[in-house]
Design a protein around this motif. Structure first.
Motif, PDB file in Angstrom:
ATOM      1  N   LEU A   1     119.594  10.143  85.387  1.00 31.93           N
ATOM      2  CA  LEU A   1     120.882  10.616  85.878  1.00 31.93           C
ATOM      3  C   LEU A   1     122.027   9.641  85.656  1.00 31.93           C
ATOM      4  N   GLU A   2     121.718   8.419  85.253  1.00 31.94           N
ATOM      5  CA  GLU A   2     122.758   7.394  85.125  1.00 31.94           C
ATOM      6  C   GLU A   2     123.912   7.806  84.196  1.00 31.94           C
ATOM      7  N   PRO A   3     123.676   8.484  83.069  1.00 33.58           N
ATOM      8  CA  PRO A   3     124.820   8.866  82.224  1.00 33.58           C
ATOM      9  C   PRO A   3     125.841   9.737  82.942  1.00 33.58           C
ATOM     10  N   TRP A   4     125.407  10.506  83.923  1.00 33.36           N
ATOM     11  CA  TRP A   4     126.346  11.295  84.713  1.00 33.36           C
ATOM     12  C   TRP A   4     126.987  10.442  85.801  1.00 33.36           C
ATOM     13  N   LEU A   5     126.199   9.626  86.469  1.00 32.21           N
ATOM     14  CA  LEU A   5     126.729   8.831  87.579  1.00 32.21           C
ATOM     15  C   LEU A   5     127.824   7.879  87.117  1.00 32.21           C
ATOM     16  N   GLU A   6     127.659   7.316  85.928  1.00 35.74           N
ATOM     17  CA  GLU A   6     128.617   6.326  85.456  1.00 35.74           C
ATOM     18  C   GLU A   6     129.969   6.937  85.091  1.00 35.74           C
ATOM     19  N   ARG A   7     130.096   8.250  85.162  1.00 37.73           N
ATOM     20  CA  ARG A   7     131.365   8.904  84.859  1.00 37.73           C
ATOM     21  C   ARG A   7     132.329   8.881  86.051  1.00 37.73           C
ATOM     22  N   THR A   8     131.820   8.630  87.237  1.00 35.80           N
ATOM     23  CA  THR A   8     132.663   8.727  88.432  1.00 35.80           C
ATOM     24  C   THR A   8     133.871   7.787  88.422  1.00 35.80           C
ATOM     25  N   PRO A   9     133.761   6.519  88.032  1.00 32.96           N
ATOM     26  CA  PRO A   9     134.960   5.680  88.014  1.00 32.96           C
ATOM     27  C   PRO A   9     136.080   6.272  87.165  1.00 32.96           C
ATOM     28  N   GLY A  10     135.735   6.866  86.026  1.00 34.41           N
ATOM     29  CA  GLY A  10     136.746   7.511  85.189  1.00 34.41           C
ATOM     30  C   GLY A  10     137.355   8.716  85.862  1.00 34.41           C
ATOM     31  N   HIS A  11     136.553   9.485  86.578  1.00 34.78           N
ATOM     32  CA  HIS A  11     137.087  10.630  87.323  1.00 34.78           C
ATOM     33  C   HIS A  11     138.079  10.161  88.387  1.00 34.78           C
ATOM     34  N   LEU A  12     137.728   9.101  89.090  1.00 32.50           N
ATOM     35  CA  LEU A  12     138.619   8.562  90.111  1.00 32.50           C
ATOM     36  C   LEU A  12     139.940   8.101  89.502  1.00 32.50           C
ATOM     37  N   GLU A  13     139.866   7.388  88.386  1.00 33.67           N
ATOM     38  CA  GLU A  13     141.092   6.924  87.737  1.00 33.67           C
ATOM     39  C   GLU A  13     141.965   8.107  87.330  1.00 33.67           C
ATOM     40  N   TRP A  14     141.356   9.159  86.814  1.00 28.59           N
ATOM     41  CA  TRP A  14     142.116  10.341  86.400  1.00 28.59           C
ATOM     42  C   TRP A  14     142.797  10.999  87.600  1.00 28.59           C
ATOM     43  N   MET A  15     142.049  11.193  88.702  1.00 23.79           N
ATOM     44  CA  MET A  15     142.639  11.822  89.885  1.00 23.79           C
ATOM     45  C   MET A  15     143.749  10.951  90.473  1.00 23.79           C
ATOM     46  N   GLU A  16     143.573   9.643  90.467  1.00 26.07           N
ATOM     47  CA  GLU A  16     144.618   8.769  91.006  1.00 26.07           C
ATOM     48  C   GLU A  16     145.901   8.859  90.175  1.00 26.07           C
ATOM     49  N   ARG A  17     145.773   9.105  88.883  1.00 28.70           N
ATOM     50  CA  ARG A  17     146.974   9.298  88.064  1.00 28.70           C
ATOM     51  C   ARG A  17     147.698  10.587  88.442  1.00 28.70           C
ATOM     52  N   GLN A  18     146.960  11.553  88.960  1.00 33.95           N
ATOM     53  CA  GLN A  18     147.583  12.829  89.324  1.00 33.95           C
ATOM     54  C   GLN A  18     148.265  12.765  90.684  1.00 33.95           C
ATOM     55  N   VAL A  19     147.561  12.217  91.694  1.00 37.31           N
ATOM     56  CA  VAL A  19     148.057  12.365  93.077  1.00 37.31           C
ATOM     57  C   VAL A  19     148.077  11.083  93.891  1.00 37.31           C
ATOM     58  N   GLY A  20     147.702   9.949  93.310  1.00 38.30           N
ATOM     59  CA  GLY A  20     147.744   8.714  94.072  1.00 38.30           C
ATOM     60  C   GLY A  20     146.367   8.224  94.481  1.00 38.30           C
ATOM     61  N   ARG A  21     146.366   7.152  95.218  1.00 39.40           N
ATOM     62  CA  ARG A  21     145.146   6.399  95.506  1.00 39.40           C
ATOM     63  C   ARG A  21     144.131   7.222  96.301  1.00 39.40           C
ATOM     64  N   TYR A  22     142.868   7.028  95.951  1.00 43.78           N
ATOM     65  CA  TYR A  22     141.763   7.678  96.668  1.00 43.78           C
ATOM     66  C   TYR A  22     141.848   7.342  98.155  1.00 43.78           C
ATOM     67  N   PRO A  23     141.683   8.340  99.056  1.00 45.03           N
ATOM     68  CA  PRO A  23     142.024   8.120 100.465  1.00 45.03           C
ATOM     69  C   PRO A  23     140.918   7.598 101.374  1.00 45.03           C
ATOM     70  N   PHE A  24     139.710   7.321 100.858  1.00 45.89           N
ATOM     71  CA  PHE A  24     138.616   6.923 101.739  1.00 45.89           C
ATOM     72  C   PHE A  24     138.037   5.566 101.342  1.00 45.89           C
ATOM     73  N   GLU A  25     137.064   5.121 102.137  1.00 47.16           N
ATOM     74  CA  GLU A  25     136.541   3.769 102.010  1.00 47.16           C
ATOM     75  C   GLU A  25     135.443   3.629 100.964  1.00 47.16           C
ATOM     76  N   THR A  26     134.880   4.740 100.522  1.00 44.76           N
ATOM     77  CA  THR A  26     133.835   4.721  99.505  1.00 44.76           C
ATOM     78  C   THR A  26     133.718   6.120  98.924  1.00 44.76           C
ATOM     79  N   TYR A  27     133.004   6.227  97.796  1.00 47.16           N
ATOM     80  CA  TYR A  27     132.717   7.545  97.223  1.00 47.16           C
ATOM     81  C   TYR A  27     131.391   7.472  96.483  1.00 47.16           C
TER      82      TYR A  27
END
Length: 494
Positions: free
Chosen positions: A230-256
């Motif tokens: 499953l690692e090839p899928w799991l390692e995509r999350t940091p990129g997803h976070l960066e993309w969402m932060e470009r849309q609406v701002g900083r991630y609002p919680f303490e972990t994901y």
């Protein structure tokens, strides 16, 4: 002669879709929930739920939402209290009434039963343990509380299980201790949470840790045997976070992170800080890779839209699902060449039929009896993303992006309503949008699309809309590349 005390009755806070959900008279500040799991996911867990609340009106009785468990004892402000069940409420009679403004402390010793139909929600039995799926109204099948997103609170989870198992919950782990054959895990949220977003996972799992944007701690929970797969899928999350932060701002919680459960649910779910997915979604090849990627973004987007900014009522669900679908579709356009405009045109074509079957986006029809998740219809997904597309067409991309960022900033970690969204959209646009949005949100028919006068919506279909289970069957028996979008949506996300 003194007047007879009325018999215990279920109460509610007046939600039109779930009349008995939530309870009046108090505001929950914090939950502290202890579960003891004995290694058999068909047997009840022993549990104690402690609730700290503030009383908003004098209470001679306190109602909690709770069903599907046995209550053993209740204490209110340290004193034993009488209790009885009525409908899906636990009705508690304190030794003394509790006055408005006074603190309220409730302790309930109970069981938490994972047996029964999993379609009802609550505990989900996995191949090696348990996870939770409480949306929309199933948290009270797991623990007593005020089970409505209008009353968010901080959570602490204490989970005791055989030491060979791993327990994970919302928030960050703050302690772990082993005593004999058991191990106890302590987790705590740093931000308030709606009950429907609670998550506890117990099983033979590995926690995979990494770092996200700004040093954000990420942790994924996967079956130990599948960690490398499953690692090839799991390692995509940091990129997803960066993309969402470009849309609406900083991630609002303490972990994901992702919780990949070896279970059959038929959906993914945005449980706070730890989104729930079926393991098989990533391993069995039923869906195109770009689509799985976009669904991961869908559940992540909910952490801004639905988790941080929670719906005031369940009729405001379109704000959750419409936005998550919007960013899912935008991501698919930018990264996989899946045209947003074509998806919105297809949604427009189907919109009148969706509204006839499920009601307009902000005034959905009640769920079918005994099928609470039937509330999650196409109209709250692409039908509601279509509202956002129309709004962007009307006010322009720059104003729309300002609106989105202000929405998640000004209502962060609170609740908000459709009326709040209309008011903020009008403020950002510099003109009253209430008439424009009224048709899109409440109309039986889909209004004309700004900029696309040639778009047409078809007459409602004669056949009834499929339930999520029926749609999932259709999706999984159709070639994935040709699977209808509506069927794939119902199959893999909430």
């Amino acid at each position: 002669m003194a007047a007879a005390v009325p018999s215990p009755q279920p109460l509610g806070i007046g939600d039109t879709l779930f009349p008995h959900l939530g309870n009046p008279g108090y505001d929950v500040l914090a939950y502290d929930i202890s579960f003891t799991y004995h290694g058999d996911n068909t047997k009840p867990l022993d549990a104690v739920t402690r609730i700290d609340a503030r009383v908003t009106e004098r209470l001679e009785r306190v109602n909690l939402d709770f069903t599907h468990g046995t209550v053993r004892a209740v204490r209110v402000n340290g004193l034993p209290a009488e209790f009885a069940s009525s409908g899906e409420d636990l009705v508690i009679e304190p030794a003394e009434p509790v006055d408005e403004g006074a603190p309220l402390s409730i302790s309930v010793a109970h069981t938490s039963d994972p047996s029964g139909p999993e379609a009802a929600g609550g505990w989900v039995r996995t191949a090696d343990g348990l996870a939770m799926a409480n949306q929309a109204d199933a948290a009270h099948r797991v623990f007593p509380g005020n089970d409505h997103p209008a009353d968010k609170a901080y959570f602490t989870f204490r989970i005791t299980a055989p030491k060979e198992l791993t327990a994970v919950a919302n928030g960050r782990r703050v302690a772990r201790a082993t005593l004999g054959e058991n191990r106890t895990w302590l987790y705590r949220t740093a931000q308030p949470m709606a009950t429907e977003l609670a998550q506890v996972s117990i099983g033979r799992s590995t926690v995979v840790e990494r770092t996200g944007p700004h040093g954000l701690p990420l942790r994924d929970v996967v079956p130990t045997a599948d960690a490398q797969l499953l690692e090839p899928w799991l390692e995509r999350t940091p990129g997803h976070l960066e993309w969402m932060e470009r849309q609406v701002g900083r991630y609002p919680f303490e972990t994901y992170g992702l919780l990949l459960a070896d279970a059959h649910t038929g959906f993914a779910l945005e449980t706070q800080t730890l989104s729930l997915f079926e393991r098989s979604m990533f391993t069995n090849g039923d869906f195109p890779k770009w689509y799985i990627d976009s669904v991961m973004v869908h559940e992540l987007a909910h952490h801004w839209f639905g988790n941080s900014v929670s719906p005031r009522t369940w009729s405001d669900l379109w704000l959750n699902e419409g936005h998550a679908t919007w960013y899912e579709a935008l991501y698919a356009e930018e990264t996989a060449k899946q045209p947003l405009e074509q998806r919105m045109r297809n949604a427009y074509t189907a919109s009148d039929g969706w509204r006839a079957a499920g009601g307009p986006p902000a005034a959905p029809k009640p769920p079918a009896p005994g099928q609470k998740i039937s509330l999650f219809r196409p109209v709250v997904y692409d039908g509601s993303a279509l509202v956002l597309y129309a709004l962007r067409q009307e006010i322009g991309k720059d104003a729309f992006q300002r609106l989105e960022r202000r929405w998640v900033t000004e209502h962060a970690h609170g609740t908000a309503s459709t009326a709040d969204f209309v008011a903020l959209a009008s403020e950002v646009a510099g003109r009253d949008l209430s008439t424009f949005l009224r048709g899109w949100l409440y109309g039986e028919k889909t209004p004309a699309m700004p900029g696309h006068p040639d778009w047409r919506s078809k007459a409602p279909a004669k056949t009834p809309a499929k339930t999520p289970a029926e749609a999932r069957t259709k999706a999984l028996t159709t070639s994935p590349a040709k699977a209808p979008k509506e069927a794939m949506d119902a199959a893999v996300k909430r």
